[in-house]
Design a protein around this motif. Structure first.
Motif, PDB file in Angstrom:
ATOM      1  N   PHE A   1       0.792  -1.222   0.000  1.00  0.00           N
ATOM      2  CA  PHE A   1       0.000   0.000   0.000  1.00  0.00           C
ATOM      3  C   PHE A   1       0.826   1.274   0.000  1.00  0.00           C
ATOM      4  CE2 PHE A   1      -2.886  -3.223   1.548  1.00  0.00           C
ATOM      5  CZ  PHE A   1      -4.042  -2.942   0.838  1.00  0.00           C
TER       6      PHE A   1
ATOM      7  N   ASP B   1      -9.539 -10.510  -2.947  1.00  0.00           N
ATOM      8  CA  ASP B   1     -10.058  -9.264  -2.376  1.00  0.00           C
ATOM      9  C   ASP B   1      -8.935  -8.327  -1.954  1.00  0.00           C
ATOM     10  OD1 ASP B   1     -12.635 -10.216  -2.766  1.00  0.00           O
ATOM     11  OD2 ASP B   1     -12.979 -10.695  -0.651  1.00  0.00           O
ATOM     12  N   PHE B   2      -7.875  -8.887  -1.392  1.00  0.00           N
ATOM     13  CA  PHE B   2      -6.734  -8.084  -0.954  1.00  0.00           C
ATOM     14  C   PHE B   2      -6.139  -7.311  -2.131  1.00  0.00           C
ATOM     15  CE2 PHE B   2      -2.184  -7.478  -0.298  1.00  0.00           C
ATOM     16  CZ  PHE B   2      -2.128  -6.903   0.963  1.00  0.00           C
TER      17      PHE B   2
ATOM     18  N   THR C   1      -8.279  -4.580  -3.462  1.00  0.00           N
ATOM     19  CA  THR C   1      -8.168  -3.441  -2.551  1.00  0.00           C
ATOM     20  C   THR C   1      -6.880  -2.667  -2.804  1.00  0.00           C
ATOM     21  OG1 THR C   1      -9.483  -4.590  -0.882  1.00  0.00           O
ATOM     22  CG2 THR C   1      -8.131  -2.751  -0.109  1.00  0.00           C
TER      23      THR C   1
ATOM     24  N   THR D   1     -11.224  -4.950 -11.387  1.00  0.00           N
ATOM     25  CA  THR D   1     -10.671  -3.593 -11.393  1.00  0.00           C
ATOM     26  C   THR D   1     -11.377  -2.745 -12.443  1.00  0.00           C
ATOM     27  OG1 THR D   1      -8.528  -4.411 -10.611  1.00  0.00           O
ATOM     28  CG2 THR D   1      -8.553  -2.225 -11.622  1.00  0.00           C
TER      29      THR D   1
ATOM     30  N   ASN E   1      -7.449  -0.660  -5.951  1.00  0.00           N
ATOM     31  CA  ASN E   1      -8.311   0.478  -5.646  1.00  0.00           C
ATOM     32  C   ASN E   1      -7.521   1.569  -4.917  1.00  0.00           C
ATOM     33  OD1 ASN E   1     -10.937   1.850  -5.414  1.00  0.00           O
ATOM     34  ND2 ASN E   1     -10.651   1.448  -3.237  1.00  0.00           N
ATOM     35  N   HIS E   2      -6.690   1.173  -3.985  1.00  0.00           N
ATOM     36  CA  HIS E   2      -5.877   2.132  -3.233  1.00  0.00           C
ATOM     37  C   HIS E   2      -4.980   2.953  -4.170  1.00  0.00           C
ATOM     38  CE1 HIS E   2      -3.506   3.721   0.110  1.00  0.00           C
ATOM     39  NE2 HIS E   2      -2.428   3.387  -0.567  1.00  0.00           N
TER      40      HIS E   2
END
Length: 188
Positions: free
Chosen positions: A49, A128-129, A132, A170, A135-136
């Motif tokens: 992240f 899912d990770f 995410t 995505t 998306n981040h």
């Protein structure tokens, strides 16, 4: 590779006029996530992240992408989702606690361990990770897209797993942003 091109993110920002003069309209940034070694191309990630401190920080990365966009340069990031370092938390913790590999909700034999310890896209948690994570990077950093590492082992045509599903999800995530009045509109 940021540190080979211009030492760090600030140096890369300073080179944007040069890239524009060359007629460049898109750049791919090699893996940006945290790694365990100081000298590393980023293909054994331990975090997804953030920007590894050897390049700079989050605000500098956001500034780089914003300034690239002002010069009509799209920014693609190299995403290493197929394999991790042995220090990646979901591998490290389960391994240290002595759990069998089939009890790890993230790691597993989805593909051979060609370049490191494999993530398991058969696991919903893993899928899912990484959605995410995408998306981040799209929402917080405003990247324009992703280059996925080790596609031959993770692209499964007509599958609900692997990069095929991640790309579809995505795309749907971005498509759902149509009509918003913020940075997502660059896709439309």
């Amino acid at each position: 590779m940021i540190n080979e091109f211009a030492d760090d993110i600030k140096g890369t920002i300073d080179h944007l006029d040069y890239l524009t003069d060359l007629g460049i309209n898109c750049i791919e940034l090699m893996p940006l996530s945290n790694v365990e070694k100081r000298v590393d191309w980023g293909f054994a990630p331990i975090g997804y992240f953030g920007v590894d401190e050897r390049f700079g920080n989050r605000k500098e990365m956001q500034e780089l992408i914003d300034k690239a966009h002002q010069k009509d340069i799209a920014v693609i990031v190299d995403s290493v989702y197929a394999h991790t370092s042995h220090l990646f938390p979901y591998y490290y913790v389960y391994n240290e606690l002595g759990y069998p590999q089939d009890k790890n909700p993230f790691m597993g034999p989805f593909a051979e361990n060609a370049f490191g310890i494999s993530t398991d896209f058969n696991q919903k948690f893993t899928r899912d990770f990484f959605l995410t994570v995408n998306n981040h990077w799209l929402d917080r950093y405003h990247v324009d897209g992703f280059r996925y590492d080790y596609v031959p082992g993770y692209w499964l045509e007509d599958s609900e797993n692997g990069y095929t599903k991640l790309v579809q999800d995505t795309y749907q995530l971005v498509k759902a942003k149509k009509g918003s009045s913020d940075h997502w509109q660059r896709f439309f």
